[in-house]
Design a protein around this motif. Structure first.
Motif, PDB file in Angstrom:
ATOM      1  N   HIS A 299       0.806  -1.219   0.000  1.00  0.00           N
ATOM      2  CA  HIS A 299       0.000   0.000   0.000  1.00  0.00           C
ATOM      3  C   HIS A 299       0.839   1.269   0.000  1.00  0.00           C
ATOM      4  CE1 HIS A 299      -3.428  -2.500   2.089  1.00  0.00           C
ATOM      5  NE2 HIS A 299      -3.165  -2.891   0.852  1.00  0.00           N
ATOM      6  N   ASP A 300       2.151   1.161   0.181  1.00  0.00           N
ATOM      7  CA  ASP A 300       3.025   2.336   0.293  1.00  0.00           C
ATOM      8  C   ASP A 300       3.826   2.537  -0.990  1.00  0.00           C
ATOM      9  OD1 ASP A 300       4.644   4.441   1.222  1.00  0.00           O
ATOM     10  OD2 ASP A 300       6.139   3.003   1.935  1.00  0.00           O
ATOM     11  N   LEU A 301       3.347   3.408  -1.860  1.00  0.00           N
ATOM     12  CA  LEU A 301       4.008   3.636  -3.140  1.00  0.00           C
ATOM     13  C   LEU A 301       5.322   4.396  -2.993  1.00  0.00           C
ATOM     14  CD1 LEU A 301       0.950   4.604  -5.387  1.00  0.00           C
ATOM     15  CD2 LEU A 301       1.787   2.338  -4.722  1.00  0.00           C
ATOM     16  N   SER A 302       5.527   5.048  -1.855  1.00  0.00           N
ATOM     17  CA  SER A 302       6.764   5.796  -1.638  1.00  0.00           C
ATOM     18  C   SER A 302       7.926   4.894  -1.230  1.00  0.00           C
ATOM     19  CB  SER A 302       6.554   6.852  -0.543  1.00  0.00           C
ATOM     20  OG  SER A 302       6.454   6.233   0.739  1.00  0.00           O
ATOM     21  N   LEU A 303       7.621   3.668  -0.819  1.00  0.00           N
ATOM     22  CA  LEU A 303       8.605   2.691  -0.325  1.00  0.00           C
ATOM     23  C   LEU A 303       9.297   3.157   0.950  1.00  0.00           C
ATOM     24  CD1 LEU A 303      10.324   1.505  -3.657  1.00  0.00           C
ATOM     25  CD2 LEU A 303       8.082   0.923  -2.713  1.00  0.00           C
ATOM     26  N   ARG A 304       8.637   4.047   1.693  1.00  0.00           N
ATOM     27  CA  ARG A 304       9.236   4.557   2.934  1.00  0.00           C
ATOM     28  C   ARG A 304       8.750   3.817   4.174  1.00  0.00           C
ATOM     29  NH1 ARG A 304       7.984  10.705   1.128  1.00  0.00           N
ATOM     30  NH2 ARG A 304       9.689  10.942  -0.396  1.00  0.00           N
ATOM     31  N   HIS A 305       7.732   2.992   4.024  1.00  0.00           N
ATOM     32  CA  HIS A 305       7.220   2.264   5.192  1.00  0.00           C
ATOM     33  C   HIS A 305       8.336   1.450   5.832  1.00  0.00           C
ATOM     34  CE1 HIS A 305       4.753  -0.178   7.813  1.00  0.00           C
ATOM     35  NE2 HIS A 305       5.287  -1.260   7.289  1.00  0.00           N
ATOM     36  N   ARG A 306       8.385   1.512   7.170  1.00  0.00           N
ATOM     37  CA  ARG A 306       9.422   0.777   7.902  1.00  0.00           C
ATOM     38  C   ARG A 306       8.786  -0.438   8.575  1.00  0.00           C
ATOM     39  NH1 ARG A 306      13.690   3.956   7.381  1.00  0.00           N
ATOM     40  NH2 ARG A 306      15.019   2.598   8.629  1.00  0.00           N
ATOM     41  N   LEU A 307       9.291  -1.614   8.230  1.00  0.00           N
ATOM     42  CA  LEU A 307       8.767  -2.862   8.770  1.00  0.00           C
ATOM     43  C   LEU A 307       9.413  -3.141  10.119  1.00  0.00           C
ATOM     44  CD1 LEU A 307       9.200  -3.116   5.461  1.00  0.00           C
ATOM     45  CD2 LEU A 307       8.275  -5.386   5.869  1.00  0.00           C
ATOM     46  N   LYS A 308       8.621  -3.656  11.057  1.00  0.00           N
ATOM     47  CA  LYS A 308       9.126  -3.948  12.391  1.00  0.00           C
ATOM     48  C   LYS A 308       9.722  -5.347  12.429  1.00  0.00           C
ATOM     49  CE  LYS A 308       5.884  -0.858  14.721  1.00  0.00           C
ATOM     50  NZ  LYS A 308       4.804  -0.723  15.754  1.00  0.00           N
ATOM     51  N   LEU A 309      10.975  -5.411  12.864  1.00  0.00           N
ATOM     52  CA  LEU A 309      11.683  -6.680  12.966  1.00  0.00           C
ATOM     53  C   LEU A 309      11.646  -7.201  14.395  1.00  0.00           C
ATOM     54  CD1 LEU A 309      12.646  -5.533  10.223  1.00  0.00           C
ATOM     55  CD2 LEU A 309      14.844  -6.639  10.663  1.00  0.00           C
ATOM     56  N   VAL A 310      11.803  -8.499  14.544  1.00  0.00           N
ATOM     57  CA  VAL A 310      11.758  -9.133  15.862  1.00  0.00           C
ATOM     58  C   VAL A 310      12.847  -8.598  16.774  1.00  0.00           C
ATOM     59  CG1 VAL A 310      12.069 -11.341  17.057  1.00  0.00           C
ATOM     60  CG2 VAL A 310      10.619 -11.231  15.027  1.00  0.00           C
ATOM     61  N   ASP A 311      13.999  -8.234  16.196  1.00  0.00           N
ATOM     62  CA  ASP A 311      15.110  -7.750  17.028  1.00  0.00           C
ATOM     63  C   ASP A 311      14.977  -6.284  17.416  1.00  0.00           C
ATOM     64  OD1 ASP A 311      15.756  -6.340  14.738  1.00  0.00           O
ATOM     65  OD2 ASP A 311      17.590  -7.469  14.293  1.00  0.00           O
ATOM     66  N   GLY A 312      13.856  -5.654  17.070  1.00  0.00           N
ATOM     67  CA  GLY A 312      13.596  -4.280  17.473  1.00  0.00           C
ATOM     68  C   GLY A 312      13.884  -3.232  16.410  1.00  0.00           C
ATOM     69  N   ARG A 313      14.595  -3.591  15.381  1.00  0.00           N
ATOM     70  CA  ARG A 313      14.888  -2.632  14.317  1.00  0.00           C
ATOM     71  C   ARG A 313      13.662  -2.380  13.457  1.00  0.00           C
ATOM     72  NH1 ARG A 313      19.293  -5.031  10.759  1.00  0.00           N
ATOM     73  NH2 ARG A 313      18.243  -6.980  11.395  1.00  0.00           N
ATOM     74  N   GLU A 314      13.691  -1.283  12.719  1.00  0.00           N
ATOM     75  CA  GLU A 314      12.688  -0.978  11.715  1.00  0.00           C
ATOM     76  C   GLU A 314      13.407  -0.672  10.415  1.00  0.00           C
ATOM     77  OE1 GLU A 314      10.037   2.083  12.985  1.00  0.00           O
ATOM     78  OE2 GLU A 314       9.188   0.884  14.627  1.00  0.00           O
ATOM     79  N   LEU A 315      13.117  -1.451   9.376  1.00  0.00           N
ATOM     80  CA  LEU A 315      13.786  -1.310   8.086  1.00  0.00           C
ATOM     81  C   LEU A 315      12.755  -1.177   6.972  1.00  0.00           C
ATOM     82  CD1 LEU A 315      16.511  -4.124   8.364  1.00  0.00           C
ATOM     83  CD2 LEU A 315      16.802  -1.673   8.814  1.00  0.00           C
ATOM     84  N   THR A 316      13.129  -0.475   5.914  1.00  0.00           N
ATOM     85  CA  THR A 316      12.259  -0.404   4.742  1.00  0.00           C
ATOM     86  C   THR A 316      12.379  -1.704   3.945  1.00  0.00           C
ATOM     87  OG1 THR A 316      13.953   0.513   3.284  1.00  0.00           O
ATOM     88  CG2 THR A 316      12.641   2.085   4.593  1.00  0.00           C
ATOM     89  N   ALA A 317      11.437  -1.905   3.034  1.00  0.00           N
ATOM     90  CA  ALA A 317      11.488  -3.083   2.174  1.00  0.00           C
ATOM     91  C   ALA A 317      12.784  -3.097   1.363  1.00  0.00           C
ATOM     92  CB  ALA A 317      10.273  -3.109   1.249  1.00  0.00           C
ATOM     93  N   LEU A 318      13.205  -1.930   0.883  1.00  0.00           N
ATOM     94  CA  LEU A 318      14.455  -1.852   0.123  1.00  0.00           C
ATOM     95  C   LEU A 318      15.653  -2.259   0.966  1.00  0.00           C
ATOM     96  CD1 LEU A 318      14.425   1.314  -2.186  1.00  0.00           C
ATOM     97  CD2 LEU A 318      15.088  -1.017  -2.818  1.00  0.00           C
ATOM     98  N   GLU A 319      15.676  -1.819   2.204  1.00  0.00           N
ATOM     99  CA  GLU A 319      16.806  -2.160   3.085  1.00  0.00           C
ATOM    100  C   GLU A 319      16.846  -3.664   3.345  1.00  0.00           C
ATOM    101  OE1 GLU A 319      17.290   2.013   5.618  1.00  0.00           O
ATOM    102  OE2 GLU A 319      15.805   0.521   6.251  1.00  0.00           O
ATOM    103  N   ILE A 320      15.690  -4.272   3.512  1.00  0.00           N
ATOM    104  CA  ILE A 320      15.640  -5.722   3.733  1.00  0.00           C
ATOM    105  C   ILE A 320      16.101  -6.453   2.473  1.00  0.00           C
ATOM    106  CG2 ILE A 320      14.083  -7.671   4.113  1.00  0.00           C
ATOM    107  CD1 ILE A 320      12.502  -5.836   6.018  1.00  0.00           C
ATOM    108  N   LEU A 321      15.631  -6.015   1.308  1.00  0.00           N
ATOM    109  CA  LEU A 321      16.059  -6.661   0.065  1.00  0.00           C
ATOM    110  C   LEU A 321      17.554  -6.499  -0.167  1.00  0.00           C
ATOM    111  CD1 LEU A 321      13.228  -5.937  -2.542  1.00  0.00           C
ATOM    112  CD2 LEU A 321      13.742  -8.081  -1.383  1.00  0.00           C
ATOM    113  N   ARG A 322      18.114  -5.358   0.207  1.00  0.00           N
ATOM    114  CA  ARG A 322      19.564  -5.185   0.072  1.00  0.00           C
ATOM    115  C   ARG A 322      20.319  -6.157   0.983  1.00  0.00           C
ATOM    116  NH1 ARG A 322      21.077  -1.034  -3.151  1.00  0.00           N
ATOM    117  NH2 ARG A 322      19.693   0.802  -3.359  1.00  0.00           N
ATOM    118  N   SER A 323      19.747  -6.464   2.143  1.00  0.00           N
ATOM    119  CA  SER A 323      20.380  -7.445   3.028  1.00  0.00           C
ATOM    120  C   SER A 323      20.404  -8.822   2.383  1.00  0.00           C
ATOM    121  CB  SER A 323      19.637  -7.503   4.372  1.00  0.00           C
ATOM    122  OG  SER A 323      19.824  -6.315   5.110  1.00  0.00           O
TER     123      SER A 323
END
Length: 520
Positions: A299-323
């Motif tokens: 739903h976020d066309l800007s790709l700025r949404h930050r997903l909540k990770l179990v370890d407490g971090r918040e990353l964007t979809a792009l940051e996760i894909l780069r990992s």
């Protein structure tokens, strides 16, 4: 070994001017017309090896205890094995093209695109029969001309699938695989999403989103494919040697028109599975709520949404894909091409998502829609839904996707000639070569077939051939035998000469027992 893979596409179907006609019947017309006018291989599907309700987690919700015998022209279940080794059949109320198994993502993309040509040929066949006043189905009127769409939603709350399949080792821990791949499945939509007008399963909210399928997933893990869908599907139906392999039956992707999106969808996923089997740790990327996040990302066309990770971090979809991108390693030239293109697309998305509109489906579609919105058309206007639909029309004369290609506004990876060849020629390096070549050459003698079997008629009766090894019965292995045989007797003799014996023969006196239901 190669990681064999393939796709399954349920096409949207309509009958312009005749909305009252059942899509089950019209889909059957399409498959049977194609079979009748293009191949003699109007064979039954051999359900002997099928187990769609067997779960990787260790249980089996088997719906039947006998093997069903279904005629190839049966309404709602019509079936044909095509000359390229694919399966073209009716699945529920849709015509489905299941591509032949291939050894790399590029070939998988080409054979996926070849499905469009097979559907277009089926549409032409139906139109020709209708013009002649001929019905290919008993007790049914001639079928009016059909339209096919490579999409995933009907705009009324229903979704139909575009599935991927990846062979992997049975020794791979399924729990580890699942947890490692879920964050990838949640975030890869920013590259492979097909774009959709409407938010929510029935499009109850106005707006545009990245993925056609995201709103239809309600669990992390599930055996279901039509209700209560899971991000990871647990079907344990390997279509191969079950002692050594499983098949990751992936239902979480969109149907793509873009060759770049299709190539990356298959290539990225293959590389992530490779990494998981190589012991690469992705546990730091686990999400708190994947089911919510797959919708949030879409739903976020800007790709700025930050997903909540179990370890407490918040990353964007792009940051996760780069990992994920940083941890995969190529094993061949196709992998290297995937990794380079994956990085190129991520860099463009980071600058401005719309800079990928020449590569990706969702941004190409978003650009078309934005042009209308900028001229004052409301996002709720029905004509924008029509643009959404017309983008996925597989008819080059009507399709907005194909119009972009013609105008040089959409990049393609495979030539039209490659795709045309793939529509009629099976892949050389898998068992699909045998299935396709035998169906094309001896179609009238193919009684039944499946991914793992082929039942042939010969002078003394029938022979059941096992094709469970995906990397066997290739062009190199049996191409000359098939090409030099004048009939199935010679084919079977040639196979026997190289040590490939049929599973069993049944003489003409009792061959009616073949495929007869029996207790497992």
């Amino acid at each position: 070994m190669s990681r064999f893979m393939g796709t399954e596409t349920e096409y949207g179907i309509s009958t312009p001017g005749h909305p009252e006609l059942s899509p089950i019947v019209t889909s059957t017309h399409a498959v049977v017309a194609y079979a009748a006018m293009n191949t003699g291989a109007r064979s039954r599907w051999d359900y002997e090896e099928e187990s769609p309700l067997k779960d990787t987690r260790g249980f089996d919700l088997r719906r039947y205890h006998t093997v069903p015998v279904v005629e190839p022209d049966a309404v709602g279940i019509a079936n044909v094995v095509t000359a390229n080794g694919a399966r073209f059949y009716v699945d529920h109320a849709h015509p489905e093209y299941s591509s032949p198994e291939v050894s790399n993502a590029y070939d998988a993309m080409v054979y996926d695109a070849a499905g469009d040509l097979i559907l277009l040929k089926a549409a032409a066949d139906v139109a020709e029969l209708y013009a002649e006043g001929v019905s290919i189905l008993k007790h049914h009127e001639p079928c009016p001309p059909l339209k096919f769409y490579k999409n995933n939603v009907d705009g009324k709350g229903a979704s139909y699938g575009a599935h991927e399949n990846y062979q992997y080792s049975r020794n791979t821990d399924f729990e580890q695989l699942t947890q490692a791949i879920i964050p990838f499945f949640v975030t890869r939509n920013i590259i492979i999403g097909a774009g959709r007008i409407g938010i929510g399963e029935a499009g109850e909210r106005d707006g545009f989103q990245i993925s056609q399928r995201a709103d239809y997933f309600h669990q992390e893990i599930s055996l279901e494919t039509t209700l209560n869908r899971g991000i990871v599907n647990t079907r344990d139906e390997p279509h191969a040697n079950a002692v050594h392999f499983r098949r990751l039956h992936t239902i979480v992707g969109d149907a793509n028109m873009s060759q770049t999106s299709t190539f990356l969808k298959l290539g990225m996923t293959k590389l992530v599975i490779d990494a998981i089997e190589d012991g690469v740790d992705f546990s730091d990327l686990r999400l708190v709520d994947p089911v919510a996040e797959i919708k949030n990302v879409s739903h976020d066309l800007s790709l700025r949404h930050r997903l909540k990770l179990v370890d407490g971090r918040e990353l964007t979809a792009l940051e996760i894909l780069r990992s994920y991108h940083s941890r995969v390693r190529p094993v061949d030239e196709v992998d290297e091409r995937v990794i380079a293109l994956w990085e190129e697309v991520m860099d463009l998305l980071a600058e401005d998502p719309m800079k990928t509109s020449h590569l990706l489906d969702w941004t190409a579609k978003a650009a078309l829609i934005k042009a209308y919105v900028d001229r004052g058309v409301d996002i709720a206007d029905p004509k924008l839904k029509l643009i959404d639909l017309q983008y996925s029309d597989i008819d080059p004369a009507k399709s907005l996707y194909h119009a972009l290609v013609r105008k040089g506004r959409m990049v393609t990876l495979a030539s039209p000639e490659e795709i045309e060849q793939a529509a009629t020629t099976p892949p050389a390096d898998s068992r699909a070569w045998f299935r396709g070549a035998v169906s094309a050459r001896f179609g009238e003698d193919v009684i039944a077939a499946s991914w793992q079997t082929m039942i042939l008629k010969y002078s003394e009766g029938t022979a059941r051939l096992q094709t469970g090894e995906v990397d066997k019965l290739t062009r190199e292995h049996v191409g000359e035998i098939i090409n030099s045989a004048d009939n199935t007797d010679e084919l079977l003799a040639g196979l026997t000469a190289i040590g490939y014996e049929p599973d069993h023969y049944i003489t003409h006196h009792n061959k009616s027992h073949i495929n007869k239901p029996h207790e497992h």
